[in-house]
Design an enzyme around this catalytic site. Structure first.
Site, PDB file in Angstrom:
ATOM      1  N   GLY A  41      62.601  63.134  66.639  1.00 36.28           N
ATOM      2  CA  GLY A  41      61.430  63.554  67.382  1.00 36.28           C
ATOM      3  C   GLY A  41      60.863  62.457  68.264  1.00 36.28           C
ATOM      4  N   ASP A  48      54.166  56.412  55.014  1.00 37.03           N
ATOM      5  CA  ASP A  48      55.285  57.322  55.256  1.00 37.03           C
ATOM      6  C   ASP A  48      56.532  56.860  54.492  1.00 37.03           C
ATOM      7  OD1 ASP A  48      56.433  59.589  56.273  1.00 37.03           O
ATOM      8  OD2 ASP A  48      56.941  58.719  58.218  1.00 37.03           O
ATOM      9  N   VAL A  50      68.068  56.185  69.410  1.00 32.66           N
ATOM     10  CA  VAL A  50      68.275  54.805  68.993  1.00 32.66           C
ATOM     11  C   VAL A  50      69.651  54.374  69.464  1.00 32.66           C
ATOM     12  CG1 VAL A  50      68.351  53.188  67.075  1.00 32.66           C
ATOM     13  CG2 VAL A  50      66.806  55.144  66.982  1.00 32.66           C
ATOM     14  N   LYS A  95      65.201  51.295  69.663  1.00 31.76           N
ATOM     15  CA  LYS A  95      64.580  52.596  69.481  1.00 31.76           C
ATOM     16  C   LYS A  95      63.820  52.947  70.757  1.00 31.76           C
ATOM     17  CE  LYS A  95      61.477  54.829  66.124  1.00 31.76           C
ATOM     18  NZ  LYS A  95      60.639  54.565  64.931  1.00 31.76           N
TER      19      LYS A  95
END
Length: 928
Positions: free
Chosen positions: A620, A734, A624, A638
């Site tokens: 999303g 996360d 990379v 990234k």
């Protein structure tokens, strides 16, 4: 009044300009600028108002803060110490050999708590040494010698537990030597200090017994030339590391402690010019003793002790005016290293017999004013023999050479003959000659406090020292003995002087012992410029800047707009965040600590124009790419796609956090790119993908139970570092298997800090924020209260641990892994009756510690955060579980080539797969 107003306006403008553009911290810069105005003869390179950015001589900085001031032998003059104590990051302060620096040290010097080196040798400082100097607990070198300090030695120096070098010699210090008494500190607490140099002061009272102890590591104890009285403490014999003891020129009394013989490492013992009495104890244990000076005391020993002939390392023996009687022992002359024998002013009698043999090192026998009646030796030998004032010369009226006192006879062990210190003169057109190697030499006096040889007229010794010094300077890249230089610049002189003041140069200790250096003023700097002209330029520049700002205030409309655009264009290249949009939820400009800014063109080159074959993952956020730096290092780049769901805030958060954390279990951020509308992060390349890739079988790596425990431990250590050692603490927010990466040794590294949060002191362990995270790992308490705490990460870890043992995703087929494990558990049965839901890859293996691991996981997913362990406790529990399983928690996993199997040789391993982004980012609360 008008002129004053203009000056004030210019000052305000100057400060504003400085705040905008300077490299140096504004407070540090203000201190140095003030010093510049207070001191005379400051270096001409001190131009502008940005010491770090403008490269001021003698000033070193780290991250905009001044950390070192080294200005020895600069000819500085001033009457105040200035506001140097405000430089709170200062580590080294060396103002040595500036005799023009006067005044006293302020109490505020105690604010320099990071100071490791304080060198003020050979200045003109006066007044007391402030007691606050004891606050400098990082101090390793304290050199205040050769000043005019007064008052007592501060007892607080005993608080300096890291002190290596204490030199307070050659001052006007008075009072007793401080020792601790239960309420105050003292020098006896300095058990790690190597050097006590307190000579040439006015210290009085007895040398305290408790100042010495067996746990000390002292090498040099120099208390010479004071007003100390009383006995030599017997505790001195407990310090077995001692190499030099100088108690000479005091008023010490009593006998010499017999246990001094235990000091086998001692090289010099100087007790001359005291009031010592009693018999001399045997010092036969001092097998390394070079110098023994017992002159001018009142010992009851009448004969030269026989044990002296056993000191095979002895080079100098001085027992002058000790009321010695009898004949000089023949064996004494045969000591293999003996150079000098000073026995004048005694009552030695009989025959001086050296014809039976003597050391080839022997150069001087001084027996003036004794009772010698006969000499049996070889007249005209190279040994200088002085028998003046003995009957053999007086009664016969002999004119033998040994009856004549040489004009330049050896009178002091510490005096160098003038012919060894001659200085040749050089003209500017003659830079090299036998006596001079530099047209404008930097000179000074190198004083040895305990010379361990006595043949001071031997040129070979000085040539050896000169060679040793030259080799030292040349090996350190310093411009010494270089015939190509006409003069030194300030950096050269400062560096050479710093070598001596900081005791970096170590002469051969078996000859020269401790020393100090007093540099002469140097007036021929090659970088001296017209400072008046430079100062005028600065004033003109400030005036022009003030005029421009004045015009801006008068023409605030169009002109201000045009100037803003011009400034933006000028800073675009130097400031990677010149176009940072603070209005699009991205906050203020990121504050970075070390991450490199890459240009778009560089990354385009490293990825071969972002070639599709270098695409190693997507999600999303974007794609990379694998890149290769010019040095061959692989990196993961990234690259956010246009319109990414993760915008400027996540980008800023990740670079801010990762640039300031460094831990082997946290993925390393190498840099970023923020230009041409691009947002790219450059990480270290992690070859074995994510833990999710491995558990799902995509990476081809098989993880046994041992490796899973090690991965759990590594990941836990990484997050424990963020919670407990980062300042301020960081909550990841996360934690999930796709954010745990595995390097070539299967070491776990925590990644993806886009959603992370800092916890400031004011937020008391939690922060109220919009709920973000990943379904299945989300802390229900955080979801219900919107209060994020460190225990929210702990909950996610509990889910991750269950994922490790089951190989299942947190939510799979509508079933939640936490609920499934809780319902299936039966602690009365083997493996808690979980065999049916364990990962088939480990179910047939030995699973020692699995039950405790499941217990840990379930404690992490308790509904209430207060019932969950901290990450530090999680780490300790995993380490205990590994020890139960017979696994060393501190041994790394083996390399991939030898320790794990690949299911497919053609597997592509990378850290960023589609699944890596499957559950990332924000989500509406209504969907939880």
């Amino acid at each position: 009044m008008e002129s004053i107003s203009q000056l004030l306006f210019l000052l305000v403008v100057f400060i504003q300009l400085y705040i905008i553009a300077a490299v140096t911290d504004i407070g540090d810069a203000a201190v140095l600028i003030a010093l510049k105005t207070e001191y005379k003869n400051f270096p001409p390179s001190w131009l502008g108002s940005d010491p770090c950015g403008n490269g001021w001589v003698g000033i070193k900085c780290t991250d905009s803060r001044v950390t070192s001031i080294t200005l020895p032998s600069m000819g500085l003059e001033g009457q105040v110490f200035g506001d140097i104590p405000s430089l709170t990051e200062l580590q080294t302060l060396d103002l040595s050999y500036n005799k023009g620096l006067t005044g006293s040290l302020p109490e505020s010097i105690g604010n320099l708590r990071k100071l490791t080196n304080l060198n003020l040798v050979g200045c003109g400082f006066t007044g007391p040494i402030p007691d606050t100097i004891g606050n400098l607990q990082q101090l390793a070198i304290l050199s205040l010698n050769s000043n005019n300090f007064e008052g007592q030695i501060p007892p607080s120096i005993g608080n300096l537990s890291n002190l290596y070098w204490l030199d307070l010699a050659d001052n006007q210090l008075v009072g007793s030597i401080p020792v601790s008494d239960g309420t105050t500190l003292g020098l006896d607490k300095l058990v790690h200090t190597k050097h006590f140099h307190l000579g040439k002061n006015k210290l009085s009272g007895e040398i305290p017994e408790q100042i010495f102890s067996s746990n000390m590591t002292l090498v040099h104890v120099l208390f010479d030339s004071n007003e100390l009285n009383g006995p030599i403490p017997s505790t001195l014999g407990l310090v077995e590391s001692l190499q030099v003891i100088r108690f000479d020129n005091n008023s010490l009394s009593g006998s010499v402690p017999s246990n001094l013989s235990n000091l086998a490492n001692l090289q010099e013992l100087s007790l001359s010019n005291n009031k010592l009495n009693g018999s001399l104890p045997s010092l036969i244990g001092m097998s390394n003793l070079n110098t023994l000076d017992l002159s001018n005391n009142s010992f009851s020993t009448s004969l030269i002790p026989t044990w002296v002939s056993s000191l095979s390392s002895l080079t100098t023996l001085r027992m002058e005016s000790n009321n010695l009687q009898g004949q000089v022992p023949v064996d004494l002359f045969k000591l293999p290293n003996l150079q000098t024998m000073g026995l004048k002013g005694n009552q030695l009698n009989g025959s001086l017999d050296i014809i039976k043999g003597f050391s080839n090192q022997l150069s001087l026998i001084d027996l003036q004013n004794n009772e010698i009646t006969e000499f049996n030796g070889i007249e005209g030998s190279e040994i200088q023999i002085i028998l003046a004032g003995n009957p053999i010369c007086e009664e016969t009226g002999a004119t033998k050479t040994y009856c004549v006192v040489p004009q330049s006879n050896f009178t002091s062990l510490y005096t160098t003959p003038p012919n060894s210190c001659s200085r040749g003169k050089c003209s500017s057109d003659k830079v090299s000659s036998p006596t001079c190697r530099c047209a404008y030499p930097y000179t000074g006096i190198l004083s040895f406090r305990a010379i361990l040889f006595s043949d001071l007229g031997n040129k070979t010794i000085y040539e050896a020292l000169q060679t040793n010094l030259t080799q030292f300077f040349l090996s350190n890249g310093l411009p010494v003995d270089s015939v190509s230089l006409n003069s030194f610049n300030r950096t050269g002189v400062s560096t050479i002087a710093f070598i001596f003041s900081n005791q970096s140069y170590k002469p051969p200790s078996n000859l020269y012992g401790p020393y100090f250096f007093l540099g002469d003023p140097y007036n021929h700097f090659s970088d001296t410029k017209n400072s008046k002209k430079s100062t005028t330029s600065i004033i003109i520049g400030a005036a022009v800047g003030g005029s421009i700002l004045l015009l801006l205030s008068l023409f605030a409309g169009v002109y201000a707009f045009r100037q803003k655009k011009k400034a933006e264009r000028a800073t675009l290249e130097s400031n990677p965040f010149a176009h940072w949009d603070v209005k699009k939820s991205s906050g203020s400009i990121p504050q970075l600590k070390g991450a490199r800014c890459f240009s778009f063109e560089e990354l385009k080159k490293y990825t071969n124009n972002f070639l599709e074959t270098n695409d190693i993952g997507s999600g999303g956020y974007g794609k990379v790419y694998r890149g290769t730096l010019p040095n061959g290092e692989l990196v993961a780049i990234k690259r956010a796609q246009q319109g990414s769901s993760q915008g400027g805030l996540e980008f800023k958060t990740e670079i801010e956090l990762l640039s300031r954390v460094h831990h082997k279990n946290v993925v390393g951020l190498l840099g970023f790119c923020f230009e041409r509308g691009e947002q790219m992060l450059i990480y270290e390349y992690i070859p074995n993908g994510s833990l999710y890739d491995t558990l799902s079988g995509k990476s081809g790596i098989k993880l046994d139970w041992t490796r899973r425990l090690k991965i759990a431990l590594g990941a836990a250590r990484g997050v424990a570092y963020l919670h407990e050692l980062a300042n301020p603490p960081i909550i990841h927010r996360d934690i999930k298997s796709s954010n745990i990466l595995l390097d070539q040794r299967l070491t776990a590294k925590v990644a993806d800090f886009g959603l992370s949060k800092l916890i400031s002191d004011s937020e008391k362990g939690h922060v109220t924020t919009q709920v973000k995270g990943t379904l299945g790992y989300l802390d229900p308490e955080y979801y219900m209260t919107q209060q994020l705490t460190e225990k929210s990460d702990v909950y996610s870890f509990g889910v991750l641990f269950l994922e490790l043992v089951t190989g299942r995703r947190p939510i799979e087929g509508g079933k939640y892994i936490v609920r499934e494990v809780r319902m299936a558990m039966d602690k009365t049965k083997d493996l808690y009756s979980l065999r049916q839901i364990l990962d088939p890859a480990i179910v047939d293996a030995s699973l020692k510690g699995l039950e405790k691991f499941v217990d840990l996981a379930m404690s992490c997913v308790e509904e209430s955060g207060v019932d969950r362990p901290t990450m530090g406790e999680v780490v300790k529990e995993i380490e205990n579980i590994m020890q139960i399983a017979g696994i060393n928690p501190n041994v790394e996993s083996a390399t991939s080539s030898s320790s794990y199997e690949e299911a497919s040789k053609g597997s592509t391993l990378h850290p960023y797969s589609d699944e890596s982004f499957a559950y990332s980012g924000t989500f509406p609360v209504s969907k939880v």
